[in-house]
Structures are given as C-alpha cells and as structure tokens.
Design a protein around this motif. Structure first.
Motif, PDB file in Angstrom:
ATOM      1  N   PRO A  12       0.834  -1.211   0.000  1.00 38.34           N
ATOM      2  CA  PRO A  12       0.000   0.000   0.000  1.00 38.34           C
ATOM      3  C   PRO A  12       0.868   1.261   0.000  1.00 38.34           C
ATOM      4  N   PHE A  13       0.440   2.258  -0.737  1.00 40.17           N
ATOM      5  CA  PHE A  13       1.077   3.573  -0.803  1.00 40.17           C
ATOM      6  C   PHE A  13       2.381   3.620  -1.606  1.00 40.17           C
ATOM      7  N   LEU A  14       2.981   2.471  -1.916  1.00 35.66           N
ATOM      8  CA  LEU A  14       4.240   2.503  -2.666  1.00 35.66           C
ATOM      9  C   LEU A  14       4.038   3.120  -4.051  1.00 35.66           C
ATOM     10  N   LEU A  15       2.977   2.713  -4.727  1.00 33.97           N
ATOM     11  CA  LEU A  15       2.719   3.232  -6.065  1.00 33.97           C
ATOM     12  C   LEU A  15       2.430   4.732  -6.017  1.00 33.97           C
ATOM     13  N   GLU A  16       1.631   5.153  -5.039  1.00 36.64           N
ATOM     14  CA  GLU A  16       1.300   6.569  -4.917  1.00 36.64           C
ATOM     15  C   GLU A  16       2.550   7.411  -4.663  1.00 36.64           C
ATOM     16  N   LEU A  17       3.430   6.908  -3.799  1.00 34.86           N
ATOM     17  CA  LEU A  17       4.660   7.626  -3.492  1.00 34.86           C
ATOM     18  C   LEU A  17       5.570   7.718  -4.719  1.00 34.86           C
ATOM     19  N   TYR A  18       5.657   6.625  -5.469  1.00 31.93           N
ATOM     20  CA  TYR A  18       6.494   6.624  -6.671  1.00 31.93           C
ATOM     21  C   TYR A  18       5.959   7.650  -7.672  1.00 31.93           C
ATOM     22  N   LYS A  19       4.654   7.641  -7.860  1.00 35.61           N
ATOM     23  CA  LYS A  19       4.035   8.562  -8.815  1.00 35.61           C
ATOM     24  C   LYS A  19       4.224  10.014  -8.376  1.00 35.61           C
ATOM     25  N   MET A  20       4.155  10.252  -7.077  1.00 38.38           N
ATOM     26  CA  MET A  20       4.218  11.612  -6.556  1.00 38.38           C
ATOM     27  C   MET A  20       5.657  12.125  -6.429  1.00 38.38           C
ATOM     28  N   LEU A  21       6.577  11.267  -6.011  1.00 37.13           N
ATOM     29  CA  LEU A  21       7.935  11.722  -5.706  1.00 37.13           C
ATOM     30  C   LEU A  21       8.971  11.447  -6.795  1.00 37.13           C
ATOM     31  N   ILE A  22       8.846  10.297  -7.456  1.00 35.69           N
ATOM     32  CA  ILE A  22       9.872   9.896  -8.434  1.00 35.69           C
ATOM     33  C   ILE A  22       9.499  10.277  -9.868  1.00 35.69           C
ATOM     34  N   ALA A  23       8.243  10.059 -10.231  1.00 38.18           N
ATOM     35  CA  ALA A  23       7.824  10.278 -11.617  1.00 38.18           C
ATOM     36  C   ALA A  23       8.109  11.685 -12.148  1.00 38.18           C
ATOM     37  N   PRO A  24       7.980  12.742 -11.339  1.00 39.07           N
ATOM     38  CA  PRO A  24       8.210  14.094 -11.886  1.00 39.07           C
ATOM     39  C   PRO A  24       9.682  14.452 -12.105  1.00 39.07           C
ATOM     40  N   ILE A  25      10.616  13.721 -11.515  1.00 41.96           N
ATOM     41  CA  ILE A  25      12.037  14.077 -11.597  1.00 41.96           C
ATOM     42  C   ILE A  25      12.548  14.009 -13.042  1.00 41.96           C
ATOM     43  N   GLY A  26      13.263  15.068 -13.415  1.00 36.75           N
ATOM     44  CA  GLY A  26      13.875  15.077 -14.749  1.00 36.75           C
ATOM     45  C   GLY A  26      12.891  14.960 -15.882  1.00 36.75           C
ATOM     46  N   GLY A  27      11.706  15.504 -15.685  1.00 33.22           N
ATOM     47  CA  GLY A  27      10.704  15.431 -16.744  1.00 33.22           C
ATOM     48  C   GLY A  27      10.191  14.028 -16.988  1.00 33.22           C
TER      49      GLY A  27
END
Length: 260
Positions: free
Chosen positions: A111-126
């Motif tokens: 739980p929450f791993l996907l949400e955190l990845y989408k919120m914190l990692i996905a935006p980095i470097g475009g």
C-alpha cells in the motif's frame, strides 16, 4: 498476461483510459501482413529460471487465481497460462478483463508505494528518471514471465533518446498462450494503463505477432489510434480458442470468436 515487479507482460502495464469497450477480443498467430509461421517456427525462449523466478511466478499466479476464482491443476507456467485464459473467458468485455488485470498488478505492491512513486519519483527530470528506473527493474525481474530481454534506447516525444526501453527477444507469455487476445487484454493494455495511471510513467508496448518479440517504450504514450489498429490484428493459426471456434463453425455454424 502484459515491468516494476512482474508484468502480465511483465508486471506494471498502460495508458490513461483504455478505449476498448463492449468488444470481446481473442486472436492468434496468422497475421496476413507478415509471415504466418515465423512466430511458430524457430527456437522457443531459452531463458533459464533464476533463484527468485518461482517466487515471482507463484505470487503472480496466486493474485490471478484470487481474481478469477479458479485455479488450474497444472503446475508452473502451464498452469499460469490456463488461469490467464480463464480470466479472458470470465470478463464480459475486453474492458472488464483489462480492469481485472490492472487490479492484479496493483495488488502486487505494498500500500502507498505506487502513490509515493508517482508523486515523488515520476516528476524528476521530466519523467526520464522514473522511466529509466522501471525499464531496468522490468528487465531484471520479469524475464520469468517474458523470457530473455534487455534494456535499450528509445526515442522520446521531445526528440531525445533515452535508455528507457526493454526489448523482449521472444515473449514466452505470447508464445505459450498462443493467443493475441491474451497478449493484448491481459498484458499490453493493462500494463500500459498500470504504469501511466498508477506509477505516473507513460508506456507504449509494441508486440510483434510474427516473431513474438516485444518492445517496451517507457516514457512514450500510446497513440490515440492504437486501439483500433491492434483490434484488427487477426487470430494466430496456433490459437487454441481459434481452433475451437473453427470446430464449432463446422458443427453448429458458430463463426464469431468469443473475444471479438
């Protein structure tokens, strides 16, 4: 059956909203635009199972069985393919099958791993950092499902190239299921949807039904016209469902594929 974890084509999979509604679709290897026997002939995937492969397979199969409510008596990969086929037959439409597969993929993660990845990692470097990361994890963790694969460079929409691709030499999932419908509805579309909607990483998967290869392009959105093009792909000659359809057609005049 379909990335970061295990993909039904590799765990994570597709694009925002899949537009395949009220169409049942099951196809097999006999594309009129390419060699009809190229996929059937040749050597099968030569991947040798690793230490964690049985763990990944059993985990994915258990989630699949929970969704379907049925399990095959066959062990290992053969049993997995039978359950995937049952998932195809259970859904009343392609959309239902795709949605069910996305639920399975989501259930593989804490739980929450996907949400955190989408919120914190996905935006980095475009988005490039996230795309590169999932490409490497897919290549490392999903060979039990797809067979030998490697990270490669793909062209991105901004005109640059990036090592966010995964090339599957000969997809075991497609080869063993022998059904384009299973490939499209339990792997390609749900995997693309999963990555885009739940991890924030666009993904385009390009299966080749002539030689069973598949190109993953993380960081690339599928074209809007993709659904219609893929749905025109004919059944493979080796498809077990297509074979049953032909028998039924000779005996009771049934010609429609149950997945079209």
């Amino acid at each position: 059956m379909k990335a970061l974890g295990i993909a039904v084509g590799g765990v994570p999979m597709l694009c925002s909203t899949v537009r395949i509604r009220n169409r049942r679709f099951c196809v097999s290897f006999s594309s009129s635009s390419g060699p009809k026997t190229a996929g059937v002939a040749g050597t099968k995937s030569g991947y040798k199972p690793g230490v964690f492969d049985d763990l990944f397979l059993n985990l994915f199969r258990n989630k699949l069985v929970q969704e379907v409510g049925w399990d095959s008596k066959k062990a290992g990969y053969d049993g997995l393919i039978e359950v995937a086929n049952r998932l195809m037959m259970k859904g009343t439409t392609n959309s239902h099958t795709i949605e069910a597969t996305v639920r399975i993929l989501r259930s593989l993660f804490p739980p929450f791993l996907l949400e955190l990845y989408k919120m914190l990692i996905a935006p980095i470097g475009g988005g490039k950092v996230a795309a590169i990361m999932v490409a490497r994890v897919t290549a490392l963790t999903c060979q039990w499902l797809m067979g030998p694969c490697k990270v490669n460079s793909v062209d991105l929409p901004d005109g640059t190239s990036c090592s966010s691709g995964v090339y599957v030499e000969r997809c075991k999932y497609l080869e063993e299921s022998k059904c384009v419908g299973i490939c499209i509805n339990t792997c390609k579309f749900p995997t693309q949807t999963f990555f885009k909607d739940h991890m924030g990483v666009p993904l385009l998967m390009e299966p080749n039904f002539a030689d069973y290869s598949c190109q993953f392009k993380f960081g690339v959105l599928p074209p809007l016209s993709e659904d219609g093009t893929v749905l025109k792909e004919p059944c493979l000659e080796a498809c077990p469902i297509a074979s049953q359809r032909k028998i039924a057609a000779r005996t009771i005049g049934v010609t429609a594929c149950p997945k079209t």
